[in-house]
Write a protein that holds these residues in place. Structure first.
Motif, PDB file in Angstrom:
ATOM      1  N   GLU A 284      -1.290  10.334 -30.927  1.00  0.00           N
ATOM      2  CA  GLU A 284       0.093  10.349 -31.406  1.00  0.00           C
ATOM      3  C   GLU A 284       0.214  11.037 -32.753  1.00  0.00           C
ATOM      4  O   GLU A 284       1.163  11.781 -33.006  1.00  0.00           O
ATOM      5  CB  GLU A 284       0.635   8.921 -31.508  1.00  0.00           C
ATOM      6  N   GLY A 285      -0.745  10.784 -33.641  1.00  0.00           N
ATOM      7  CA  GLY A 285      -0.694  11.403 -34.960  1.00  0.00           C
ATOM      8  C   GLY A 285      -0.842  12.907 -34.884  1.00  0.00           C
ATOM      9  O   GLY A 285      -0.137  13.657 -35.569  1.00  0.00           O
ATOM     10  N   HIS A 286      -1.752  13.364 -34.034  1.00  0.00           N
ATOM     11  CA  HIS A 286      -1.963  14.801 -33.903  1.00  0.00           C
ATOM     12  C   HIS A 286      -0.754  15.452 -33.240  1.00  0.00           C
ATOM     13  O   HIS A 286      -0.357  16.573 -33.611  1.00  0.00           O
ATOM     14  CB  HIS A 286      -3.228  15.082 -33.096  1.00  0.00           C
ATOM     15  N   ALA A 287      -0.165  14.790 -32.269  1.00  0.00           N
ATOM     16  CA  ALA A 287       1.039  15.320 -31.627  1.00  0.00           C
ATOM     17  C   ALA A 287       2.158  15.472 -32.653  1.00  0.00           C
ATOM     18  O   ALA A 287       2.917  16.450 -32.633  1.00  0.00           O
ATOM     19  CB  ALA A 287       1.480  14.401 -30.488  1.00  0.00           C
ATOM     20  N   TRP A 288       2.263  14.506 -33.554  1.00  0.00           N
ATOM     21  CA  TRP A 288       3.260  14.592 -34.619  1.00  0.00           C
ATOM     22  C   TRP A 288       2.966  15.780 -35.525  1.00  0.00           C
ATOM     23  O   TRP A 288       3.878  16.540 -35.897  1.00  0.00           O
ATOM     24  CB  TRP A 288       3.247  13.298 -35.425  1.00  0.00           C
ATOM     25  N   LEU A 289       1.694  15.963 -35.894  1.00  0.00           N
ATOM     26  CA  LEU A 289       1.308  17.099 -36.739  1.00  0.00           C
ATOM     27  C   LEU A 289       1.660  18.418 -36.063  1.00  0.00           C
ATOM     28  O   LEU A 289       2.208  19.327 -36.702  1.00  0.00           O
ATOM     29  CB  LEU A 289      -0.194  17.044 -37.025  1.00  0.00           C
ATOM     30  N   ARG A 290       1.358  18.528 -34.773  1.00  0.00           N
ATOM     31  CA  ARG A 290       1.695  19.756 -34.050  1.00  0.00           C
ATOM     32  C   ARG A 290       3.194  20.017 -34.099  1.00  0.00           C
ATOM     33  O   ARG A 290       3.642  21.150 -34.307  1.00  0.00           O
ATOM     34  CB  ARG A 290       1.204  19.672 -32.603  1.00  0.00           C
ATOM     35  N   GLY A 291       3.974  18.972 -33.913  1.00  0.00           N
ATOM     36  CA  GLY A 291       5.420  19.125 -33.962  1.00  0.00           C
ATOM     37  C   GLY A 291       5.895  19.614 -35.320  1.00  0.00           C
ATOM     38  O   GLY A 291       6.797  20.457 -35.411  1.00  0.00           O
TER      39      GLY A 291
END
Length: 303
Positions: A284-291
Motif C-alpha cells: 500500500e505504501g509503495h502504491a501511494w508513492l507511485r501515485g
C-alpha cells in the motif's frame, strides 16, 4: 519441551483454560467438546513437561500450576502476534514515517523531485525520501532486496520489473536573456555557428545525441564546453553566449535566467519511465508513492 509441535489450537486451549479455570466454559469458548479439549490439554502437558492445570479443591474447575503462570504472558503475547499476521497491513500517509529510496539520474531528478517533494510535504509530512544516483552494477540487486524502491530512467531495463511511462518530453534550445543573436527563430546555420554546452555523463565528451542527429544531414555544431552535471549547463548558458539543447521540462526550472526556443531541426522526444520490482506491487505504501510520482509528473507537465 520434548516436541516442537505447538500449534495455534493448543495455544488457544491453554489461553481459554487459564482464563476460565473451567473445562466446560473453556470448551464452549473454543467451540469444541470437552473430550477434544482434554486431548489438547494432554498434548500441552507432554509438550511442556508439566501438569499445567490441576483439579480445584472445591471440585469445580481447575487451578493453574506455577509453570502455567509463567507461560501465560508469553502465550497471550504469541497469540496476539499471530493474529496480527493475518491482518491487512495498512498505510496511512499522514502519519507514516517510512523512508523511500529513489534511484534517478540528475536530469530526471531535476524534472521530478522538486514537485514530488512539494506533494509529500502536504500529503505525507513525516515521510522521507532518499534520492540516490543509480549504480548499474547494483540496480537489479537493489530492486530485488528492497533497498531501492523505484528507479526512474529511460531506455530498456530488466524484463522482470514493472513500469509506467511518466511522460515524453521534447528537446528545446536555451540561450541567455539579451543574447546577441536576438529572440527570433533560430536558423540551422546560426545553431551550428554558435558555441554550445554539452552534458557528457561519462565526462569529457564533446559529442552526443544532438551531434549524431546533425551528422545525418552532414551538419556539425560547435561544442566548446563539456560538463558532467546537468545543473551546471543552464548556469553557464545564463552567463555566456553559449547555447544548450536539453529537455523542455528540465530547462523550465531555470526559466527566470534563460530563454528557450524550438530547435531548427527535428529531435526525437525523450521518455521517462518509473520502474519497480513486483515485490512492491501490492504494498500500500509503495502504491501511494507511485501515485504521488505519477501525479507530480503530470502536474509538472501542466506548469
Amino acid at each position: 519441551m520434548s516436541d516442537p509441535d505447538l500449534d495455534t489450537g493448543l495455544l488457544r486451549a491453554f489461553e481459554a483454560l487459564y482464563a476460565h479455570r473451567n473445562v466446560t466454559r473453556a470448551a464452549e469458548q473454543l467451540g469444541i467438546g470437552q473430550p477434544a479439549l482434554s486431548a489438547r490439554l494432554t498434548r500441552l502437558r507432554t509438550l511442556f513437561g508439566d501438569t499445567l492445570f490441576t483439579p480445584s479443591s472445591t471440585g469445580r474447575g481447575v487451578v493453574p500450576t506455577a509453570r502455567a503462570d509463567q507461560l501465560d504472558p508469553g502465550v497471550r503475547d504469541l497469540i496476539t502476534r499471530l493474529a496480527r499476521l493475518g491482518e491487512p497491513v495498512t498505510f496511512e500517509p499522514t502519519t507514516s514515517e517510512r523512508t523511500f529510496r529513489l534511484a534517478l539520474y540528475e536530469n530526471p531528478a531535476v524534472m521530478l523531485i522538486p514537485d514530488l517533494v512539494r506533494r509529500l510535504q502536504s500529503t505525507g509530512p513525516h515521510i522521507r525520501i532518499a534520492v540516490i544516483a543509480p549504480d548499474p552494477e547494483r540496480m537489479s540487486e537493489g530492486m530485488e532486496d528492497g533497498s531501492i524502491d523505484m528507479f526512474v530512467g529511460s531506455g530498456r531495463t530488466s524484463s522482470l520489473w514493472l513500469s509506467r511511462t511518466l511522460f515524453e518530453e521534447q528537446f528545446v534550445v536555451a540561450q541567455r536573456a539579451g543574447h546577441p543573436r536576438g529572440r527570433g527563430p533560430l536558423t540551422l546555420d546560426e545553431y551550428c555557428a554558435l558555441d554550445h554546452v554539452l552534458i557528457s555523463a561519462e565526462g569529457g565528451g564533446f559529442s552526443g545525441l544532438v551531434d549524431d542527429t546533425l551528422a545525418m544531414t552532414n551538419r556539425r555544431r560547435r561544442v566548446t564546453v563539456s560538463v558532467q552535471t546537468y545543473a551546471l549547463a543552464p548556469l553557464i548558458v545564463a552567463n555566456s553566449d553559449c547555447l544548450c539543447t536539453l529537455p523542455r521540462r528540465f530547462l523550465a526550472k531555470y526559466a527566470a535566467a534563460i530563454e528557450v526556443m524550438e530547435p531548427p531541426f527535428a529531435l526525437n522526444a525523450i521518455g521517462l519511465t518509473a520502474f519497480w520490482h513486483p515485490r512492491h506491487q501490492e504494498d500500500e505504501g509503495h502504491a501511494w508513492l507511485r501515485g504521488q510520482m505519477f501525479a507530480a509528473a503530470q502536474e509538472q507537465g501542466r506548469s
